[in-house]
Structure formats: structure tokens, C-alpha cells
Design a protein around this motif. Structure first.
Motif, PDB file in Angstrom:
ATOM      1  N   GLN A 197       0.829  -1.208   0.000  1.00 55.64           N
ATOM      2  CA  GLN A 197       0.000   0.000   0.000  1.00 55.64           C
ATOM      3  C   GLN A 197       0.863   1.258   0.000  1.00 55.64           C
ATOM      4  N   VAL A 198       2.038   1.173   0.634  1.00 56.04           N
ATOM      5  CA  VAL A 198       2.918   2.340   0.704  1.00 56.04           C
ATOM      6  C   VAL A 198       3.365   2.775  -0.688  1.00 56.04           C
ATOM      7  N   LEU A 199       3.495   1.830  -1.626  1.00 59.17           N
ATOM      8  CA  LEU A 199       3.840   2.183  -3.003  1.00 59.17           C
ATOM      9  C   LEU A 199       2.684   2.935  -3.653  1.00 59.17           C
ATOM     10  N   ALA A 200       1.468   2.483  -3.396  1.00 64.14           N
ATOM     11  CA  ALA A 200       0.296   3.147  -3.968  1.00 64.14           C
ATOM     12  C   ALA A 200       0.151   4.570  -3.439  1.00 64.14           C
ATOM     13  N   ASP A 201       0.491   4.776  -2.178  1.00 61.93           N
ATOM     14  CA  ASP A 201       0.404   6.122  -1.589  1.00 61.93           C
ATOM     15  C   ASP A 201       1.537   7.018  -2.079  1.00 61.93           C
ATOM     16  N   PHE A 202       2.718   6.452  -2.215  1.00 63.18           N
ATOM     17  CA  PHE A 202       3.913   7.122  -2.767  1.00 63.18           C
ATOM     18  C   PHE A 202       4.270   8.414  -2.021  1.00 63.18           C
ATOM     19  N   GLY A 203       3.858   8.523  -0.765  1.00 66.19           N
ATOM     20  CA  GLY A 203       4.182   9.717   0.011  1.00 66.19           C
ATOM     21  C   GLY A 203       3.477  10.971  -0.464  1.00 66.19           C
ATOM     22  N   LEU A 204       2.447  10.811  -1.311  1.00 60.70           N
ATOM     23  CA  LEU A 204       1.783  11.961  -1.932  1.00 60.70           C
ATOM     24  C   LEU A 204       0.838  12.698  -0.984  1.00 60.70           C
ATOM     25  N   VAL A 227     -16.585  16.465  -8.343  1.00 62.73           N
ATOM     26  CA  VAL A 227     -15.358  15.714  -8.631  1.00 62.73           C
ATOM     27  C   VAL A 227     -14.929  15.919 -10.082  1.00 62.73           C
ATOM     28  N   THR A 228     -15.883  16.195 -10.959  1.00 60.48           N
ATOM     29  CA  THR A 228     -15.568  16.378 -12.378  1.00 60.48           C
ATOM     30  C   THR A 228     -14.725  17.628 -12.642  1.00 60.48           C
ATOM     31  N   HIS A 229     -14.655  18.529 -11.665  1.00 62.85           N
ATOM     32  CA  HIS A 229     -13.843  19.736 -11.827  1.00 62.85           C
ATOM     33  C   HIS A 229     -12.349  19.456 -11.647  1.00 62.85           C
ATOM     34  N   CYS A 230     -12.026  18.315 -11.056  1.00 62.96           N
ATOM     35  CA  CYS A 230     -10.620  17.967 -10.837  1.00 62.96           C
ATOM     36  C   CYS A 230      -9.955  17.660 -12.172  1.00 62.96           C
ATOM     37  N   ARG A 231      -8.708  18.055 -12.317  1.00 59.12           N
ATOM     38  CA  ARG A 231      -8.019  17.847 -13.591  1.00 59.12           C
ATOM     39  C   ARG A 231      -6.543  17.511 -13.359  1.00 59.12           C
ATOM     40  N   PHE A 232      -5.963  16.868 -14.358  1.00 54.53           N
ATOM     41  CA  PHE A 232      -4.579  16.403 -14.280  1.00 54.53           C
ATOM     42  C   PHE A 232      -3.653  17.400 -14.960  1.00 54.53           C
ATOM     43  N   ASP A 233      -2.486  17.649 -14.352  1.00 61.92           N
ATOM     44  CA  ASP A 233      -1.471  18.524 -14.932  1.00 61.92           C
ATOM     45  C   ASP A 233      -0.134  17.792 -14.915  1.00 61.92           C
ATOM     46  N   LYS A 234       0.453  17.597 -16.072  1.00 62.83           N
ATOM     47  CA  LYS A 234       1.681  16.819 -16.201  1.00 62.83           C
ATOM     48  C   LYS A 234       2.843  17.459 -15.453  1.00 62.83           C
ATOM     49  N   GLY A 235       2.979  18.787 -15.556  1.00 62.99           N
ATOM     50  CA  GLY A 235       4.074  19.483 -14.878  1.00 62.99           C
ATOM     51  C   GLY A 235       3.980  19.360 -13.372  1.00 62.99           C
ATOM     52  N   ILE A 236       2.773  19.531 -12.835  1.00 62.14           N
ATOM     53  CA  ILE A 236       2.575  19.398 -11.390  1.00 62.14           C
ATOM     54  C   ILE A 236       2.808  17.953 -10.958  1.00 62.14           C
ATOM     55  N   ALA A 237       2.427  17.013 -11.812  1.00 64.78           N
ATOM     56  CA  ALA A 237       2.634  15.593 -11.491  1.00 64.78           C
ATOM     57  C   ALA A 237       4.114  15.289 -11.275  1.00 64.78           C
ATOM     58  N   LYS A 238       4.963  15.803 -12.174  1.00 63.06           N
ATOM     59  CA  LYS A 238       6.406  15.583 -12.038  1.00 63.06           C
ATOM     60  C   LYS A 238       6.934  16.179 -10.736  1.00 63.06           C
ATOM     61  N   GLU A 239       6.453  17.366 -10.390  1.00 58.81           N
ATOM     62  CA  GLU A 239       6.915  18.021  -9.169  1.00 58.81           C
ATOM     63  C   GLU A 239       6.431  17.276  -7.923  1.00 58.81           C
ATOM     64  N   LEU A 240       5.193  16.792  -7.947  1.00 58.18           N
ATOM     65  CA  LEU A 240       4.664  16.034  -6.811  1.00 58.18           C
ATOM     66  C   LEU A 240       5.451  14.741  -6.594  1.00 58.18           C
ATOM     67  N   VAL A 241       5.759  14.047  -7.677  1.00 64.48           N
ATOM     68  CA  VAL A 241       6.524  12.792  -7.574  1.00 64.48           C
ATOM     69  C   VAL A 241       7.924  13.074  -7.043  1.00 64.48           C
ATOM     70  N   ARG A 242       8.539  14.150  -7.546  1.00 67.31           N
ATOM     71  CA  ARG A 242       9.892  14.499  -7.090  1.00 67.31           C
ATOM     72  C   ARG A 242       9.918  14.782  -5.591  1.00 67.31           C
ATOM     73  N   GLN A 243       8.937  15.538  -5.123  1.00 67.83           N
ATOM     74  CA  GLN A 243       8.919  15.907  -3.712  1.00 67.83           C
ATOM     75  C   GLN A 243       8.484  14.756  -2.806  1.00 67.83           C
ATOM     76  N   SER A 244       7.665  13.868  -3.319  1.00 69.76           N
ATOM     77  CA  SER A 244       7.130  12.796  -2.481  1.00 69.76           C
ATOM     78  C   SER A 244       8.039  11.574  -2.392  1.00 69.76           C
ATOM     79  N   PHE A 245       9.011  11.459  -3.302  1.00 72.04           N
ATOM     80  CA  PHE A 245       9.861  10.260  -3.320  1.00 72.04           C
ATOM     81  C   PHE A 245      10.595  10.022  -1.994  1.00 72.04           C
ATOM     82  N   PRO A 246      11.211  11.060  -1.370  1.00 70.54           N
ATOM     83  CA  PRO A 246      11.846  10.818  -0.066  1.00 70.54           C
ATOM     84  C   PRO A 246      10.855  10.323   0.988  1.00 70.54           C
ATOM     85  N   LEU A 247       9.609  10.830   0.919  1.00 67.53           N
ATOM     86  CA  LEU A 247       8.581  10.385   1.869  1.00 67.53           C
ATOM     87  C   LEU A 247       8.184   8.935   1.592  1.00 67.53           C
ATOM     88  N   LEU A 248       8.258   8.527   0.323  1.00 69.09           N
ATOM     89  CA  LEU A 248       7.989   7.126  -0.016  1.00 69.09           C
ATOM     90  C   LEU A 248       8.986   6.218   0.684  1.00 69.09           C
TER      91      LEU A 248
END
Length: 447
Positions: free
Chosen positions: A68-75, A211-232
Motif C-alpha cells: 500500500q505504501v507504493l500506492a500512496d507514494f508519500g503523496l 469531482v468532475t472539476h478535478c483535472r490532471f497537470d503533467k508538470g505538477i505531477a512531475k513536481e509532486l513525484v519528485r517531492q514525495s519520493f523521499p517520503l515514499l
């Protein structure tokens, strides 16, 4: 709400203090109801299933929890922090985090399937693990819970979680009444996750936005993954040293032994709530004091650690002495061998107190970036000791190992990390003479 309104009027709390108090009140209420619900229902389920099947159910839960910790990814913590900084970005932050977590959840389930079919030969266990792994997908909806946390609005979270606890308990009682098989009880755990998922989503849709107002942003995704990796990495270490002992007991010993060991864990999970709630309650006070008076902060930090740890020492001694009647009167004679394990594991609450109080001080002082080293040390100690000692000393050995692990990560590791040595010295003083200082505080207050 009556309790909150009464205290607000009685003590003339400002809007800010009311919001903080309300948030703490709902958090405490949720934790109390959930812990008691899990313990009470767990007692009846354990009595019904017996040691072996109860142990198998706990093995399934622990095995999936590691992935489960992989699925959460520290996000989660990153999302909460970013929303707290700029609430106007909530739609893109929630949408991006949700898509990322769905991707990581699918990867986690794939790994669960691969490892299960490689390392687990029993078809029943394989089926139960894959059944319960579906909850990993449902848990991605915690992104909506994170939004309520970021705006300090716990009421709707708590109502959802309390409703889940009550409905989930009724479902399990029905399963007990109908003499259902283990598969149905595992399915009921997935149903619990489904209740939470629908509750979080519905609360967000009704109180915040569609919920339909939520949207995906590729640039923000990269930044979130970068910042969350140490927490993972840090989160993975914590989950491994909290759950790996149960997986290893099932594999190196047997499910029946895990069932007995899990009974002791049920009690210790309740005990851990004590240092958790003390830490969460006192931390905001220490933050405010440190901002204006460093010397007074040092004094209060010392008193905070003294009181928390020595309260837990008293609790540990009492529960250890009462372990046999506690197990006998709750889980029954079939689980009486859990009593000596509980007598040992009760002292784990002291290690948790050391870990949580020091962790709070690190966050308050802004030096938490080295905390992952502590967690990795704990993970390493846990895995090595279980590999070396578990088969020889059994579940009693596992109980001692769990204490050594938490003391290593929450206390001894602070000595090895230069930035944390002042906290180690404070902890050492607390363990040696903290009870004297607590008594002096009490004596002075009585004068």
C-alpha cells in the motif's frame, strides 16, 4: 456539536481557537470510535475464526499493507501542504494526485499478484490476498480526505469514518450470525474501504465541489513525484518494520502463531493512541511558545517529554501485570498464549512515546528532513533480528524485537544523527530522572 458549542461559550474562544479545538475534538472522537470498534469487533471475529484463520486474515492484511505504501507514494502529505499554501489550486492538485495514486495503485496490485503467485503456494491464501488487494484502488479516494485535512475541517471526515465503523461492525456481526467463511470476512474489509471511498467522495461533492472539476497537470505531477519520493522511502521503512514481523511469523512459524500474536497487537494499537493524542494536542502550544520564547520552549518541551513517556511507563506496567485476565476475559481461553506476548509488548508504548515526542520536536524545530534515516535504521534492525531470532524464540522473540525496533528508530538513532543528539540527551534525561521532574511539577502545582 453541543460539546464544542458549550466549551466555546464557556471559555470565550476566538474563531481561530474554535476551529483548532473543533478539529482536535473530531480527530480524537474518530480515533476513539475506530479503535474501540476495531478492538470489540476484532474480539468476536477472533473468537469465531480461531487462531489459524484469524492469523491468516491478519497475514493477508499485513502483506497488502506493505505494498500500500507504493500506492500512496508519500503523496498525501505533499498534497495537504500544497493545498494549505494555495487553496485555489485544489482542483488541479486533487486531480493530479488522484491520477498518480491510481497509477501507483495499479503497479502495487501488479506486484502483489506477481509476488503472491511466486512465493505463496496455497491457492486459498493467493485468492484472499488478491481479494483484499482491491482495497488499494479504493484507498486512492483519500485525496478527498486530504483536502478536508488541509483546510482543518475534520467534521465530515470523522462522520464518514464513524459511519464506516458502525456499518462495518454491523456487517461483521451479520457474518458471525450467519456463520460465514473467512472469505466473507476478508470481503467485509474491502467493503469497509468501499464505504470510506464513497463517503469521502460524497462529502467532497456535497460540501466542496464536483469531482468532475478535478483535472490532471503533467508538470505538477512531475513536481509532486519528485517531492514525495523521499517520503515514499521513509513511509516504506515505517510500514516494513511495523508489518514485516507479522508476515514473517506466518511464513517462518505458522498462521496459528500469527493469530495469537495479532491479539497482543490489537491491545498495543489501542495503547499507542495515548502518546499520539498527547503529542498532537501539545504540539501546537509548543509551536507558539518557540516563536516567542526559546528558553520557555525548552522547559515545556522537557516537561512534555517527561509527562508523555512516564504516563506511558505507568500504562505499560499496568497492562503487563493485567495481561492474563485481559486476554482471558476478552479473546477467551483459546488465545491465552497471547497473554505473555502482551505482557512484553505493552512496553512498546514507551518506545512509541519516545518516537512520537521526538518526532514532534523535530517537526517543530524544522529538522525533520533526517527522520527518514531513523526509519531506515528501525527497518534494518527489525528485518535482521527477525531473520536471526524469530524461528528460535517464536512470538515472544518477535515481541521483544518489536520493542528493540521502535527504541532503535525513535531513541538510539538520534544518537547517531548529529542534528538529533540534543533530542537524544533530552530523552535520556527523561528516562533517568523524568519521573522526578513530573512529581515536582505536580507537587508545585499543589502548593
Amino acid at each position: 456539536m453541543f460539546i464544542i458549542d458549550y466549551i466555546v461559550k464557556r471559555y470565550h474562544l476566538s474563531d481561530t481557537k474554535r476551529k483548532v479545538f473543533s478539529n482536535v475534538f473530531w480527530a480524537v472522537l474518530s480515533k476513539c470510535v475506530n479503535l474501540l470498534g476495531v478492538l470489540i469487533v476484532g474480539i468476536f471475529v477472533a473468537r469465531y475464526l480461531g487462531e489459524e484463520q484469524y492469523g491468516l486474515m491478519n497475514y493477508v492484511m499485513s502483506y497488502v499493507a506493505i505494498f500500500q505504501v507504493l500506492a500512496d507514494f508519500g503523496l498525501d502529505n505533499i498534497q495537504i501542504r500544497e493545498e494549505a499554501k494555495d487553496i485555489s489550486k485544489k482542483d488541479v492538485l486533487i486531480g493530479t494526485t488522484l491520477i498518480l495514486k491510481l497509477m501507483f495503485a495499479l503497479a502495487a496490485i501488479t506486484l502483489i499478484a506477481i509476488t503472491t503467485f511466486i512465493f505463496e503456494s496455497d491457492s486459498t491464501t493467493q485468492w484472499l490476498v488478491m481479494l483484499y488487494s482491491s482495497s488499494v484502488i479504493l484507498n486512492t479516494t483519500w485525496v478527498f480526505r486530504n483536502h478536508f485535512t488541509s483546510i482543518v475541517w475534520n467534521e465530515y471526515i470523522v462522520k464518514t469514518e464513524i459511519s464506516r465503523t458502525i456499518i462495518g461492525a454491523l456487517v461483521k456481526v451479520l457474518l458471525l450470525y450467519t456463520h460465514a467463511s473467512l472469505t466473507w470476512f476478508v470481503a467485509s474489509l474491502v467493503f469497509d474501504a468501499m464505504l470510506l471511498a464513497s463517503g469521502y467522495t460524497l462529502s467532497y461533492s456535497r460540501k466542496v465541489s464536483s469531482v468532475t472539476h478535478c483535472r490532471f497537470d503533467k508538470g505538477i505531477a512531475k513536481e509532486l513525484v519528485r517531492q514525495s519520493f523521499p517520503l515514499l522511502l521513509s513511509g516504506a521503512a515505517i510500514v516494513i518494520y511495523c508489518k514485516i514481523d507479522q508476515v514473517m511469523i506466518a511464513k517462518l512459524l505458522n498462521n496459528a502463531q500469527l493469530g495469537i500474536y495479532s491479539v497482543a497487537i490489537q491491545f498495543t494499537n489501542v495503547l499507542i493512541f495515548v502518546p499520539t493524542i498527547i503529542s498532537q494536542t501539545i504540539a501546537p502550544v509548543l509551536v507558539r511558545v518557540r516563536a516567542t520564547d526559546e528558553q520557555r520552549y525548552q522547559m515545556l518541551a522537557s516537561q512534555f517529554m517527561d509527562a508523555t513517556i512516564w504516563i506511558c511507563v505507568i500504562i505499560a506496567v499496568v497492562i503487563s501485570l493485567l495481561s492474563y485476565p485481559l486476554v482471558l476475559l476478552t479473546f477467551g481461553a483459546a488465545y491465552i498464549h497471547a497473554a505473555p506476548i502482551l505482557a512484553v509488548m505493552a512496553f512498546k508504548v514507551i518506545g512509541d512515546a519516545l518516537s512520537q515526542t521526538s518526532g514532534q520536536l523535530m517537526i517543530i524545530e524544522g529538522i525533520q528532513k533526517y527522520a527518514s534515516i531513523r526509519n531506515c535504521i528501525g527497518c534494518l534492525v527489525c528485518v535482521i533480528l527477525n531473520l536471526l531470532l524469530l524461528e528460535r524464540y517464536g512470538t515472544i522473540g518477535a515481541a521483544f524485537i518489536s520493542i528493540i525496533t521502535i527504541v532503535s528508530s525513535g531513541f538510539l538513532a538520534n544518537l547517531l544523527i548529529p542534528r538529533y543528539r540534543h533530542i537524544f540527551l533530552l530523552q535520556a534525561k527523561t528516562l533517568c530522572i523524568g519521573w522526578v521532574r513530573v512529581w515536582k511539577i505536580r507537587f508545585v502545582n499543589n502548593q
